[in-house]
Scaffold this active site. Structure first.
Site, PDB file in Angstrom:
ATOM      1  CG  HIS A  37      -7.537  -3.398   1.888  1.00 33.53           C
ATOM      2  ND1 HIS A  37      -7.539  -2.054   2.194  1.00 33.53           N
ATOM      3  CD2 HIS A  37      -8.830  -3.794   1.993  1.00 33.53           C
ATOM      4  CE1 HIS A  37      -8.763  -1.665   2.479  1.00 33.53           C
ATOM      5  NE2 HIS A  37      -9.582  -2.702   2.360  1.00 33.53           N
ATOM      6  CD  GLU A  38     -10.264  -7.221   0.741  1.00 36.10           C
ATOM      7  OE1 GLU A  38     -10.901  -7.557   1.762  1.00 36.10           O
ATOM      8  OE2 GLU A  38     -10.588  -6.243   0.042  1.00 36.10           O
TER       9      GLU A  38
END
Length: 599
Positions: free
Chosen positions: A388-389
């Site tokens: 995600h990041e």
């Protein structure tokens, strides 16, 4: 259990390299001194922004000043986040925050001064080559904002009202976080333990149904005792929104909220109507949840209960990196080469240490690679957090590489697309690779619950906000019972006949902080839908869809978000992206049903 190391004890190999931003404190200090000098220089333009040459010079200095301030702020605060108890970097963080406030104040004259010019002058500046080459989008946006900007005296008055307008949110925050106390409840061992905001979801995830029910009723009974005050607070926030909409000449509070990103109301309405059309899928998932939990009745406190037996996926950081790298093969070798650079070249601060900021984020400053803060644990959640990041980080990297400073920053409406797409591709990879039925069911329920909590639940929140504002704008006064009835009826609609909609859930509106950042939650649903649509196109079409997606990543904030998505093949003004996301959800349910039938 291993003790958490101090920063100095933790391994430097797993630290981010902030030296890529500033090689030394002396370098930071020199940039700080330069910014202080430029604050004086920008003031010289006040009252002189009447021609293209002056505006171009002022914009160029504004960009230089803003970028330097951003670099100083990001570095100081990321240093602070390494160990928030360490005094030197605490002071550096505070110093950067004060500078940022000063810079914002010094720049605050620019937009009002340009907007005081006539519409004809603004249009001529948009056509002027000395401005249009770099600042066309900025000037177009100013021209679009002009009808909603008031006179200098009126704007000054509204600015003074600003602190008062935050009162509903401030009061709710104090009440919800400081004053609200819940009773103790019994845990799985029969011990009375404290119920808090932080522990509530853990109680709802308990395998012991009596624990879930007790926590659920304790929370909403507590909110129920404050229903009149909480209703007055929420109504005050709605009234504040309507006041600003009226003063700024918007037809409604909803349209005022959407105006910033230039989102037509049809996008908001379309999200709600398309989700309504697909509610039978949600109802089908509730039926399946009831079957998997082996209960006669499915209650609201069963929504977070685990559907499969204990299943631990032990995934260390190196394995997580490799799995994410392999899962993103569909995005092509160029993307993965940059991703690998992010993994190996000091973008990421990996492990927890004493005093380190909790959670995870992606951040950075234009002109330097992005950074990612993690607190990695060796589990599935942490691997998804990494994907995600890094999605955020890659979006920032490509935006910065391909756009001028002013056009590189993408809006919140677009921010969750790249991160969620990475998660979608990772999930597809894991599901295709899995041969263990237990593991597969674990992954399917993990993903299906993301649809439930992000696409359906956030849309339900968005619909509640729309109803409450519309009824207030129509002259109705909403009592606590009205708010409860609206919210309860929405739960009945969204969860279907296989769900017992407990009366306590009618008070849930009272504990949602996002209702004080009005008309924001829909962005979670649209972002999730757009990302799922992108992922489906990439998996179905291959390279043409990848090329469109890479164009999206490189666009930054160079156009309005709806236009950027549309060029890339995701038209949020139509039902198609949400329908594509729903087709993925349907496939998940079918796979779960097949596995359940095989038991």
């Amino acid at each position: 259990m291993n003790q958490v190391p101090t920063r100095s004890e933790s391994k430097p190999d797993y630290h981010w390299k902030l030296e890529d931003l500033f090689a030394s404190q002396a370098e930071w200090d020199a940039e700080y001194a330069k910014v202080r000098k430029q604050i004086g220089e920008i003031a010289a333009y006040q009252g002189k922004l009447k021609n293209a040459a002056a505006i171009a010079e002022c914009f160029a200095l504004e960009d230089d000043l803003s970028l330097s301030t951003e670099r100083l702020y990001v570095y100081a605060n990321m240093r602070h986040h390494e160990d928030m108890a360490e005094g030197k970097n605490q002071a550096l963080s505070e110093k950067s925050k004060k500078l940022s406030v000063e810079v914002n104040e010094a720049l605050s004259f620019i937009t009002p001064e340009i907007l005081s010019l006539s519409e004809e002058q603004l249009k001529s500046f948009i056509q002027d080559p000395s401005l249009s080459r770099t600042y066309k989008h900025t000037l177009e946006e100013m021209l679009r904002q002009k009808p909603h900007v008031l006179s200098k005296n009126e704007e000054a008055l509204l600015a003074q009202v600003g602190n008062i307008s935050q009162s509903p949110s401030t009061i709710f925050g104090m009440m919800n976080n400081a004053d609200m106390k819940f009773p103790k409840v019994k845990n799985e061992n029969g011990e009375e333990v404290e119920l808090t905001h932080g522990s509530y979801i853990q109680f709802l995830e308990s395998r012991d149904r009596s624990v879930r029910e007790a926590a659920f009723k304790a929370v909403y009974d507590t909110y129920g005792k404050w229903r009149n005050t909480l209703a007055a607070t929420l109504n005050a926030n709605v009234a504040k929104n309507i006041f600003y909409a009226n003063v700024r000449h918007f037809p409604s509070a909803l349209e005022m909220s959407l105006f910033g990103d230039n989102i037509p109301q049809s996008v908001y309405d379309n999200l709600i109507s398309t989700v309504h059309e697909h509610l039978p899928l949600m109802h089908r998932y509730m039926e399946l949840r009831k079957k998997l939990l082996k209960v006669d009745e499915l209650h609201m406190y069963d929504l977070f209960a685990p559907l499969v037996e204990e299943f631990d996926m032990d995934i260390d950081y190196n394995q997580a990196k490799k799995t994410v790298y392999d899962a993103l093969v569909p995005l092509g070798e160029s993307y993965r080469k940059t991703l690998q650079s992010g993994f190996e070249d000091g973008w990421i601060d990996v492990y927890e240490n004493q005093g380190k900021r909790s959670g995870a984020y992606s951040w950075g400053a234009y002109g330097t690679h992005p950074y990612v803060l993690l607190n990695h644990k060796d589990n599935l959640n942490s691997m998804f957090t990494l994907a995600h990041e890094m999605g955020h980080a890659m979006h920032s990297y490509y935006s910065d590489e391909n756009q001028e400073y002013r056009d590189a920053q993408y809006t919140i409406f677009l921010a969750e697309v790249a991160s969620t797409l990475n998660e979608a591709l990772l999930m597809d990879y894991l599901l295709n690779k899995s041969t263990d039925p237990k593991e597969k069911m674990y992954l399917l329920t993990y993903y299906a619950d993301q649809f439930r909590t992000t696409l359906f639940r956030q849309t339900m929140f968005a619909e509640f906000e729309k109803i409450v504002h519309a009824r207030t704008e129509a002259g109705e006064s909403l009592t606590p019972q009205d708010l409860c009835d609206i919210y309860y009826d929405l739960n009945v609609k969204y969860y279907g006949k296989d769900m017992v909609v407990d009366k306590e859930i009618a008070m849930e509106w009272a504990r949602i902080p996002h209702f004080y950042t009005s008309f924001y939650v829909y962005k979670y649903s649209t972002g999730f839908s757009a990302a799922t649509s992108f992922a489906k196109q990439i998996l179905d079409e291959g390279q043409p869809a990848v090329d469109r997606y890479m164009g999206f990543l490189k666009s930054g904030g160079s156009d309005y978000p709806i236009n950027i998505l549309k060029k890339a093949g995701v038209d949020m003004s139509t039902p198609e992206p949400i329908a594509q996301a729903m087709s993925v959800f349907k496939d998940l349910i079918e796979q779960m049903e097949q596995l359940t039938a095989g038991r």
